[in-house]
Scaffold this active site. Sequence first.
Site, short mmCIF file in Angstrom:
data_model
loop_
_atom_site.label_atom_id
_atom_site.label_comp_id
_atom_site.label_asym_id
_atom_site.label_seq_id
_atom_site.Cartn_x
_atom_site.Cartn_y
_atom_site.Cartn_z
N LYS A 190 0.83 -1.20 0.00
CA LYS A 190 0.00 0.00 0.00
C LYS A 190 0.87 1.26 0.00
O LYS A 190 0.61 2.21 -0.73
CB LYS A 190 -0.95 -0.02 1.21
N GLN A 222 -3.92 -1.19 9.64
CA GLN A 222 -3.96 -2.52 9.02
C GLN A 222 -4.68 -3.53 9.92
O GLN A 222 -4.36 -3.68 11.09
CB GLN A 222 -2.53 -3.00 8.72
N ASP A 225 -9.76 4.09 4.24
CA ASP A 225 -9.92 2.64 4.09
C ASP A 225 -11.36 2.22 4.41
O ASP A 225 -11.70 1.04 4.33
CB ASP A 225 -8.93 1.93 5.03
#
Length: 305
Positions: free
Chosen positions: A56, A100, A123
């Site tokens: 990413k 994450q 996200d």
Amino acid sequence: MSYTPVLLDGKALSKEIEESLKKRVANIIRQTGVVPVLATVLVGNDPSSEVYVKMKGNACERVGMKSLKLHLPEETTTGQLLAAIDKLNNDDSVCGILLQHPVPAHINERECFDRIAAEKDVDGVTCHGFGRMAMNEPAFGSATPAGIMKLIKHYNLPIEGKHAVVVGRSPILGKPVAMMLLNENATVTICHSKTEGLPEIVKGADIVVGAVGKPEFIKADWIKDNAIVIDAGYHAGGIGDIEISKVKDRAMAYTPVPGGVGPMTIATLIMQNVESAEIQLFKNIKLQSDIEGGVVELAETPALL
Ligand code: NAP
């Protein structure tokens, strides 16, 4: 009846998206003098998570943005992680925050996700963002589901009126993709570990989304001919959650594993960080230009939040 199955090439589409993002990032930098930043937060030493975060960050840099990598130790507490997120929320140079998943089990992941400021939730992991998305209001979508929807739409596949069966109901994947399909007027069934008669339910699906996390759990013979087959899973040996190799020749369309959903997740995250940067940075320059009476050429900036 013969079919020409369409391979849903997430790798190719994500490259196209990156090319368009490069131009948008260059435009942001030209107009504001600021290089947008995506902050990535990794807690612990899970090797797969380390790879995902690295990918990413790399994608971010490929399109001309910066990534700020925060790697916290396994023993980080919920309080310490919340404090780190607060710091990023208050850092004007950070346009988006990626925490994450999964964090170590002793951390309250939901509390930490929800601490991310709405405008930096690129996200799409907060309850706030999920709620807005589910209500069909502008919001950053959860990256994997939003990537899946982009892929399906890019190939102009039919969604409206179709029966979509989503296997899995996780907060980052199953639930949001079900809501996104519903927003596109699919008739949606969500299945999970307590679902009875799963094979029969899947057999009724025009669109199948595998989001189970178990290698080739969804069998080819559960899937009817001419279905759209979306496999979000990825496991060692390059297999997904669906027996894709056995069903692809009779599908209307299918995602390869790898090269389908995975690259679209990253492209979507990066795209949403660019959108966030445009909203935050052009807002500042616009205010400045109002004061100075200057003219600012705005890129496409959806009114998001
Ligand atoms: P997760 O949080 O573990 O959720 C798995 C879901 O599958 C749960 O809702 C669970 O039901 C359901 N399930 C488990 N066993 C089942 C069974 N026997 N029958 C029916 N449903 C069952 O996983 P996730 O994070 O959503 O990820 C799912 C998959 O997508 C994984 O393979 C993961 O690697 C992949 N993934 C890929 C990307 C990408 O970028 N490509 C991103 C995220 C995830 P319950 O709710 O009842 O427990």
